[in-house]
Scaffold this motif. Structure first.
Motif, PDB file in Angstrom:
ATOM      1  N   ASP A   6     -23.148 -24.803 -26.442  1.00 53.60           N
ATOM      2  CA  ASP A   6     -23.999 -23.939 -27.264  1.00 53.60           C
ATOM      3  C   ASP A   6     -23.481 -23.832 -28.686  1.00 53.60           C
ATOM      4  O   ASP A   6     -24.220 -23.532 -29.604  1.00 53.60           O
ATOM      5  CB  ASP A   6     -24.028 -22.523 -26.673  1.00 53.60           C
ATOM      6  N   ASP A  10     -24.658 -29.192 -34.274  1.00 56.68           N
ATOM      7  CA  ASP A  10     -25.817 -30.076 -34.257  1.00 56.68           C
ATOM      8  C   ASP A  10     -25.631 -31.234 -33.279  1.00 56.68           C
ATOM      9  O   ASP A  10     -26.357 -31.362 -32.331  1.00 56.68           O
ATOM     10  CB  ASP A  10     -26.121 -30.600 -35.677  1.00 56.68           C
ATOM     11  N   TYR A  61     -27.490 -35.853 -30.472  1.00 56.40           N
ATOM     12  CA  TYR A  61     -27.886 -34.586 -31.099  1.00 56.40           C
ATOM     13  C   TYR A  61     -28.159 -33.550 -30.012  1.00 56.40           C
ATOM     14  O   TYR A  61     -28.948 -33.802 -29.108  1.00 56.40           O
ATOM     15  CB  TYR A  61     -29.135 -34.756 -31.957  1.00 56.40           C
ATOM     16  N   TYR A  63     -28.738 -30.279 -31.115  1.00 57.14           N
ATOM     17  CA  TYR A  63     -29.724 -29.457 -31.830  1.00 57.14           C
ATOM     18  C   TYR A  63     -30.152 -30.200 -33.082  1.00 57.14           C
ATOM     19  O   TYR A  63     -29.311 -30.591 -33.886  1.00 57.14           O
ATOM     20  CB  TYR A  63     -29.116 -28.106 -32.231  1.00 57.14           C
ATOM     21  N   ARG A  64     -31.444 -30.366 -33.219  1.00 54.84           N
ATOM     22  CA  ARG A  64     -31.972 -30.950 -34.440  1.00 54.84           C
ATOM     23  C   ARG A  64     -32.544 -29.835 -35.303  1.00 54.84           C
ATOM     24  O   ARG A  64     -32.953 -28.798 -34.787  1.00 54.84           O
ATOM     25  CB  ARG A  64     -33.051 -31.979 -34.109  1.00 54.84           C
ATOM     26  N   GLY A  67     -35.008 -26.820 -34.465  1.00 53.65           N
ATOM     27  CA  GLY A  67     -34.926 -26.441 -33.060  1.00 53.65           C
ATOM     28  C   GLY A  67     -34.369 -25.036 -32.913  1.00 53.65           C
ATOM     29  O   GLY A  67     -34.217 -24.306 -33.891  1.00 53.65           O
ATOM     30  N   GLU A  68     -34.098 -24.662 -31.652  1.00 52.53           N
ATOM     31  CA  GLU A  68     -33.500 -23.335 -31.430  1.00 52.53           C
ATOM     32  C   GLU A  68     -32.049 -23.542 -31.070  1.00 52.53           C
ATOM     33  O   GLU A  68     -31.731 -24.097 -30.026  1.00 52.53           O
ATOM     34  CB  GLU A  68     -34.291 -22.594 -30.357  1.00 52.53           C
ATOM     35  N   TYR A  69     -31.187 -23.095 -31.955  1.00 52.13           N
ATOM     36  CA  TYR A  69     -29.772 -23.437 -31.852  1.00 52.13           C
ATOM     37  C   TYR A  69     -29.044 -22.515 -30.879  1.00 52.13           C
ATOM     38  O   TYR A  69     -29.224 -21.301 -30.917  1.00 52.13           O
ATOM     39  CB  TYR A  69     -29.114 -23.328 -33.229  1.00 52.13           C
ATOM     40  N   GLY A  70     -28.187 -23.143 -30.066  1.00 57.43           N
ATOM     41  CA  GLY A  70     -27.396 -22.352 -29.124  1.00 57.43           C
ATOM     42  C   GLY A  70     -26.499 -21.361 -29.831  1.00 57.43           C
ATOM     43  O   GLY A  70     -26.320 -20.228 -29.386  1.00 57.43           O
TER      44      GLY A  70
ATOM     45  N   SER C 314     -39.032 -30.551 -38.501  1.00 58.67           N
ATOM     46  CA  SER C 314     -37.996 -31.464 -38.037  1.00 58.67           C
ATOM     47  C   SER C 314     -37.997 -32.765 -38.824  1.00 58.67           C
ATOM     48  O   SER C 314     -37.540 -33.776 -38.340  1.00 58.67           O
ATOM     49  CB  SER C 314     -38.184 -31.741 -36.547  1.00 58.67           C
TER      50      SER C 314
END
Lengths: 80, 401, 611
Positions: A6, A10, A61, A63-64, A67-70, C314
C-alpha cells in the motif's frame, strides 16, 4: 493499516542481473521472474545483454496517476 | 499502590520474549489487572532493526496504558489519548503515558535508562491507574531492568542449538538474579566502603577491606577482572575446604561464613549480569561466596520463570527466513534439569498463556506491593548450584528499589 | 556556522569516543566546532572497549558522550553494551549520550539506549546542538527556503548592439501588430480576471460568458463530466492528501558545500494527477529540488478553455484548473519556486491569470516555439502571447522563453533568434524574461556533428553566445541533457548530473532536470526516478565544488557561429512584412528544418481596430 505494498508510491522496480544465453532468453526470464513474483502487469524498462547475461530492470506499476493510492487510504495517510 | 514491574527479556533475538510478554498482557487483562506497557529503548516494528528478522507484534486493547515516545504513538494504528507527559526524553521524542482507545499495534519506545524507568514507575504509582507494568527488554539492554521487581527470561534455539549450554546459561542467570537481598546499613563508625567501579585494582582493595571486616558496597561498573581479583585475594578461612564451582557445580551445604569478614553487596544483580558472560560471572561469584564472604545484592528483579522456544530462524537468502526447530521436549527437559523446580520452565505456545500467568501471579502479584520478589529460598538445582547463602531471604521490592 | 564563543551557551564537558578501529573524521570535525564554541572536549583514542569508555566516563564529570561507530551486527551489541554499562555505572541520565555512524537511525539509537542517533550526512552542527541541548530545529524552520529571484541580478542590457537593435525593432513591430487584436484566449483571460474578484452571482454570469468562449469538450467538463480516463478527486481524498503532504514538506539543500553559486534546480511534474504531482514535488524538494515546473496535457493546449475542478486523468500532463493549481500550492507549501507554463496552447493568457492567482512564481511564454513546435497557429499565439506577457508583467511573474523548436530540428541560431525577439518584446512590455537555451543532443547537433567529440562545447557555446548578446538570466532546459538519456537508470542519472555540472560550471541561474524515467515512455514517471536524478546532481555539485568543467576552444568558434546565425536570422525577419509573417515564412525554422506552423486556433483572431 494496509500492507507495505500500500505504501509503494507508484511502481515496483525489480533490478537484477540474469544469467542467460541471449537477449531474447533474458527478456523471457525477466518476464517470468515478474510472473513468479506475482507481478503480471509489468514492463521491461531496460535490458542490456552482453554475452553471459543481461542487466535488467523490470517495473510493475501498483498505482498509476489518477488511480486510488494505497498510501492515501484512511489509516495510511493519517497514521504515517 | 506501587505497581509491580515485570521485565521480559530474551537471551537473543527470536527467543520468544515478545510472545511471553503478549501472553502475560492478555492474561493480566483477563484477570482484571490493569496493565501498563513499555519497553527499554525501542520495540514493536515488524522487522527487527538489527537483524531484519520478523518480530511478533505488540497488540493493545482499549483501556491499556502504554508509555512510548510520542512520535511512535503517532505512527501506531491503535487509537490512544495522552494521559501524561512522563518528563523523560528518548531518542525518538518525549515519553508520554497514553491510554489506548481502540485496539491495534503500538510501537514501543520507552525509557533508555534506569532513572527513566524509575520516573515512569513513580508516575504510574502516583496515578494509581496500573497494577502491572510490563517492560519489553532485551538481554543486550538489561541495565534499566534493575528497577524491575520480576523478570521472565526467554531462551531457546534462536540463542543456541546446544541444549545443555542453554541450560547452563539459564541457570547462571537465574542464580545471579536469586542472590540474597541485603540492605547495607553500616554500624556506627563502620561505614561500608563504596566503590563506583570494580576493576582489578579496586578488587584487590575490596578483598583487603573484606578481610579486615569492612563492608564493601559496589555501586558502579563491575568488571570480570575486579571480581576475579576479589576471589583470588581472599584466602579460604582456615579449616574450610575451597568449594569448586566450575560449571556451576554445587557446593553442597555451602561454605560456612567466616566470622568477622565484611559483607560484599552489589546494588543490584544486573550489575553482575553486565559484568560478562553469565556463566563466567556466576563461577567467580560462587568462588567468592565459597571463600566465606557474605555476598548479596541490594535490590533488583527476581527471576520468575524461564520460557523455552524451540524455534529458530533459518535464513533462506534474500532477507527471507523459515522456521527451524529443536526438539521441544528435550529443550524443556534440559532447562528444567539445570534450573530445578524453583524456576518454572514454560513453553508458551505449548503450555498456553495461563501457565506463565499463574507463575507471574503467584510469584509477583500475590505477594502484594511490599514484598515483591521471590520470598521463598530458591530450591532445587539453582539452590544446589550456589552456596547456601545465595538463597534469597530478603527480597527486593518496590519499597527497596 | 558555529557562533562565536561569546554567544555560546554554558560550557559543557564533552567526551568523544570513536569505537571504530580508526579515528572517525566526523568526531574530529565535531571536536573542532565544540571547542570553537568554548566547550571542553576530550577525544579518546580509537578502538577502546565499552568497559574502557565507561571507565573514562567515570573518571571525569562529563555532560555528554558522543560515540561514533559504523553499525553492523556486532557493532549494535557493542553499543548496547556501552549504553548498559554507562547506565549501570550510574552515569545516566546526567550524562547524555549520542551515537553517530553510517547506519545509525534514531530508531536504532533508541533501541540501543542512546539519547540521540546521527546518521550519515548529519552536519556537525547537529551534534553541537545536541551537546548544547538546543531545542531541535523544527523542520520547516530548518529548511526554510529563501526563494531566489532569478532575474534580480540582471540589467537586461543588450551587449551585442546589432542583435539587440534588430530584436528591439522586431519587438516594437510585434507590440504594434498585436494592438487591438483579440482572440477567444485573450477574452477568456479577461473573464478569468473578472472571476477572481466577482461575487457569487456575478461569477455565475461570468461562467456563462466563459462557456461561450470554450470548445465543446471543455464545456462538458466544466459542467461536471470527467475527462476521458479521468475522475474528480473528492473532498475526503483531498483532505487526506493535504494532511499527508503537510508532513513531508520543506526543502533540503542539494549540497552543503556552498563553494559556488549553484543553479536553482527545477524538476518537471505533470503525471496527470494533482495528488501524485504533489507527492513528486514534495519528494523532489526533500531531495534537493528548489523548483517545479507544471506540465499540462498536450490535449488541453489544443482546446479552447480550461476545465475546472480538482481533476485527475491517467494520461500525460496535469490539467490546469484553478482547483488543481490551488491544491498543488497548498500541498507543497510555499517552499518551492513554482513555474506554471503558459507558453504553447490556446489558453496562454488565462493560464497566466490562474497561475498568478494560485501563487505561482514563474511562467513560460514563447509564441515562436508554441507556433512552430507546439501546434498552435502563429497569428493566434502571437496575439495571445503578447496578452500573456502583459499579464505576466502586471502580476510580476518572470517567465522563461524556451527554444524547444530545436528538438524538432530547427537550428539553434534560429531558435535563439526567435527567443531573443520574444525577450525584446517582453522587455518592451515591462516583463522580466529568462533565456532558456537547450542543453540537448539536438537533431542539428547530430547532423552537423557538433557533439561528436563531447557534450560540453555545443551547450557551452550557446551560453557563451547569449552572454555576449544580453545581460539576462539563463536557465538551460528542459530538461538538460535532453536526447542523451536512455531508459537505463544509471546512465540517465549520470548524463543529467554531468549536464548539471556543466551548467554549474557555466554559472547559469537555473536548470531543469529530468528524472531517470526521462527516456522511458511506456508508463508514468516514478517518485524513485526523481530521487535518483537529484542524488546524482547533488553528487556532481559536491564533486565540482569551485572547480569547473572546461570547454575546448571549439566552444568559442561555435559561439561565434551562433552569433552570426542569430544576427542573420533577425535580419531576415526584419525583411518580412511582420514578425507573424516571418513565422509562417520559415525565417525561424522551415518545414524541412522542423518548424511547422501549427493549425490550432487558426482564424480566431479578430481586430477591433485597424492593424
Amino acid at each position: 493499516m494496509g500492507g507495505a505494498l500500500d505504501r509503494v508510491a507508484d511502481a515496483l522496480d525489480v533490478e537484477t542481473f540474469l544469467v542467460g544465453d541471449s537477449e531474447e532468453e533474458c527478456l523471457r526470464l525477466a518476464r517470468r521472474l515478474m510472473e513468479e513474483l506475482g507481478l503480471p502487469d509489468h514492463d521491461v524498462i531496460s535490458l542490456q545483454f552482453r554475452g553471459l547475461g543481461a542487466r535488467v530492470r523490470v517495473r510493475a506499476y501498483l498505482y498509476r496517476p489518477g488511480g486510488e493510492y494505497g498510501w492515501l487510504k484512511e489509516g495510511n495517510a493519517s497514521g504515517g | 499502590m506501587n505497581p509491580a514491574v515485570l521485565g521480559c527479556v530474551g537471551t537473543a533475538k527470536n527467543t520468544g520474549k515478545t510472545t511471553a510478554l503478549t501472553a502475560i498482557l492478555g492474561e493480566a487483562r483477563r484477570h482484571g489487572y490493569r496493565p501498563a506497557l513499555t519497553s527499554i529503548g525501542y520495540d514493536g516494528e515488524e522487522l527487527d532493526n538489527l537483524t531484519g528478522l520478523p518480530k511478533p507484534r505488540v497488540d493493545v486493547e482499549p483501556g491499556d496504558l502504554v508509555a512510548s515516545a510520542l512520535p511512535c504513538l503517532e505512527r501506531a494504528p491503535a487509537g490512544w489519548d495522552v494521559v501524561a507527559d512522563c518528563g523523560v526524553a528518548t531518542a525518538l521524542g518525549p515519553l508520554v503515558l497514553a491510554r489506548v482507545t481502540s485496539p491495534g499495534r503500538v510501537i514501543l519506545a520507552g525509557p533508555a535508562h534506569r532513572r527513566g524507568l524509575a520516573t515512569l514507575c513513580r508516575l504510574l504509582a502516583a496515578r494509581r491507574e496500573a497494577d502491572l507494568v510490563l517492560v519489553d527488554g532485551s538481554f543486550g539492554r538489561l541495565s534499566p531492568l534493575a528497577r524491575a521487581h520480576g523478570m521472565v527470561l526467554s531462551t531457546g534455539a534462536a540463542r543456541s542449538r546446544d541444549l545443555d549450554a542453554l541450560g547452563r546459561e539459564a541457570r547462571a542467570i537465574a542464580g545471579l538474579l536469586s542472590l540474597p537481598r541485603e540492605r547495607l546499613r553500616g554500624l556506627p563508625g563502620r561505614r561500608p566502603r563504596l566503590f563506583r567501579h570494580l576493576g582489578a585494582e579496586e578488587g584487590e582493595e575490596a578483598a583487603r577491606l573484606l578481610a579486615t571486616g569492612r563492608d564493601v558496597l559496589v555501586a558502579g561498573m563491575v568488571t570480570p577482572a575486579g571480581l576475579a581479583r576479589v576471589a583470588h585475594a581472599l584466602r579460604p578461612p582456615p579449616g574450610v575446604p575451597e568449594t569448586r564451582t566450575s560449571g556451576g557445580v554445587a557446593g553442597g551445604p555451602g561454605a560456612p561464613e567466616a566470622q568477622g569478614w565484611g559483607r560484599l553487596v552489589f546494588t543490584d544483580p544486573v550489575q553482575l549480569l553486565l559484568a560478562g558472560k553469565p556463566e563466567q560471572v556466576s563461577d567467580v561469584v560462587c568462588r567468592i561466596i565459597s571463600r566465606g564472604v557474605r555476598l548479596a545484592v541490594g535490590s533488583g528483579p527476581a527471576i520468575l520463570a524461564v520460557t523455552a522456544n524451540p524455534y529458530y530462524p533459518v535464513p533462506l537468502g534474500g532477507g527471507r527466513f523459515r522456521a527451524g526447530a529443536v526438539d521441544a521436549g528435550a529443550l524443556r527437559t534440559s532447562l528444567e534439569e539445570h534450573l530445578g523446580a524453583g524456576v518454572p520452565v514454560v513453553d508458551v505456545l505449548r503450555d498456553g498463556p495461563d501457565r506463565l500467568w499463574r507463575v507471574v501471579e503467584e510469584r509477583l502479584l500475590a505477594r502484594g506491593p511490599r514484598a515483591r520478589g521471590p520470598a521463598e529460598p530458591l530450591p532445587g538445582t539453582v539452590r544446589a548450584g550456589f552456596p547456601a547463602q545465595m538463597r534469597g531471604t530478603d527480597p527486593g521490592g518496590p519499597g527497596t528499589g | 556556522m558555529a557562533a562565536s564563543p561569546a554567544t555560546a551557551p554554558r560550557t559543557r564537558r564533552v567526551l568523544l569516543a570513536p569505537l571504530d578501529p580508526v579515528h572517525d573524521v566526523g568526531l574530529k570535525l565535531i571536536k573542532k566546532q565544540l571547542e570553537a564554541r568554548g566547550h571542553q572536549v576530550t577525544l579518546l583514542p580509537p578502538d577502546l572497549t565499552p568497559e574502557e569508555v565507561t571507565r573514562a566516563a567515570l573518571a571525569g564529570r562529563y555532560d555528554c558522550l558522543l560515540v561514533s561507530r559504523t553499525v553492523g551486527y556486532e557493532s549494535a551489541e557493542i553499543l548496547a553494551r556501552l549504553a548498559d554499562l554507562l547506565d549501570g555505572a550510574g552515569l545516566r541520565p546526567r550524562m547524555r549520550v549520542a551515537v553517530g555512524g553510517m547506519a545509525v537511525r534514531p530508531e536504532l539509537a533508541a533501541e540501543m539506549g542512546f539519547d540521540a542517533g546521527f546518521g550519515p550526512g548529519t552536519p556537525p552542527e547537529a551534534a553541537v546542538a545536541f551537546v548544547e541541548e538546543a531545542p531541535p530545529r523544527h523542520d520547516e524552520e530548518a529548511l526554510s527556503l529563501q526563494k531566489p529571484d532569478l532575474c534580480a541580478l540582471y540589467s537586461y542590457h543588450w551587449k551585442d548592439t546589432v542583435i539587440g537593435d534588430a530584436a528591439r525593432e522586431l519587438a516594437r513591430g510585434i507590440v504594434a501588430w498585436a494592438e487591438g487584436a483579440r482572440t477567444p484566449g485573450s477574452e477568456r483571460a479577461a473573464v478569468a480576471q473578472a472571476m477572481l474578484v466577482a461575487d457569487e452571482g456575478e461569477r455565475l454570469r461570468l461562467e456563462e460568458e466563459y462557456l461561450h468562449l470554450c470548445g465543446d469538450e471543455v464545456v462538458a467538463m466544466r459542467r461536471g463530466q470527467p475527462p476521458p480516463h479521468g475522475r474528480l478527486i473528492g473532498e475526503e481524498e483531498k483532505r487526506r492528501a493535504l494532511g499527508l503532504f503537510a508532513r513531508g514538506r520543506g526543502w533540503q539543500p542539494l549540497t552543503v558545500t556552498g563553494y559556488q553559486r549553484l543553479p536553482v534546480v527545477f524538476v518537471q511534474y505533470g503525471t496527470g494527477c494533482p495528488v501524485m504531482d504533489a507527492l513528486h514535488a514534495v519528494v523532489a524538494a526533500r531531495w534537493g529540488a528548489q523548483g517545479t515546473v507544471h506540465f499540462d496535457p498536450a490535449w488541453s493546449a489544443r482546446q479552447e478553455g480550461l476545465p475546472r475542478g480538482l481533476v485527475a486523468w491517467s494520461a500525460d500532463g496535469t490539467f490546469y484548473t484553478p482547483e488543481n493549481l490551488q491544491f498543488f500550492r497548498e500541498a507543497t507549501g510555499n517552499d518551492l519556486l513554482w513555474q506554471v507554463r503558459a507558453h504553447r496552447g490556446l489558453n496562454t493568457p488565462e493560464t497566466v491569470v490562474w497561475a498568478a492567482a494560485a501563487g505561482a512564481d514563474l511562467t513560460k511564454i514563447n509564441p515562436v516555439y508554441g507556433s512552430l513546435g507546439g501546434g498552435t497557429d502563429p497569428e493566434r499565439l502571437l496575439v495571445d502571447a503578447v496578452a500573456a506577457m502583459r499579464l505576466a508583467a502586471r502580476y510580476g511573474l518572470p517567465f522563461d522563453v524556451v527554444t524547444n523548436e530545436e528538438l524538432g530540428g530547427v537550428p539553434a541560431h534560429k531558435a535563439i533568434a526567435g527567443m531573443l525577439a520574444v525577450v525584446a518584446t517582453a522587455l518592451e512590455l515591462g516583463a522580466r524574461p529568462i533565456l532558456q537555451p537547450l542543453f540537448c543532443y539536438s537533431p542539428e547537433a547530430m547532423l552537423e556533428g557538433y557533439m561528436e567529440q563531447d557534450y560540453v562545447d555545443w551547450n557551452a557555446a550557446k551560453v557563451i553566445a547569449l552572454r555576449r548578446i544580453i545581460d539576462a538570466p539563463i536557465w538551460p532546459g528542459a530538461p538538460i541533457g535532453f536526447l542523451t538519456h536512455t531508459e537505463e537508470r544509471v546512465q540517465s542519472a549520470v548524463t543529467t548530473s554531468l549536464h548539471a555540472g556543466l551548467a554549474a560550471s557555466l554559472g547559469v541561474d537555473a536548470i531543469t532536470i529530468a528524472s531517470t524515467d526521462e527516456a522511458y515512455s511506456r508508463g508514468p514517471i516514478t517518485a524513485a526516478a526523481r530521487v535518483d536524478s537529484l542524488r546524482a546532481v547533488g553528487e556532481v555539485f559536491r564533486f565540482l565544488g569551485e572547480a569547473r568543467v572546461s570547454p575546448t576552444t571549439r566552444a568559442e568558434k561555435l559561439a561565434e557561429q551562433l552569433l552570426e546565425g542569430v544576427a542573420g536570422t533577425l535580419r531576415d525577419a526584419l525583411r518580412q512584412p511582420s514578425f507573424c509573417q516571418a513565422l509562417y515564412a520559415g525565417v525561424f525554422g522551415t518545414r524541412e528544418e522542423g518548424g511547422n506552423p501549427g493549425r490550432a486556433g487558426r482564424g480566431t483572431v479578430t481586430r477591433s481596430a485597424p492593424q
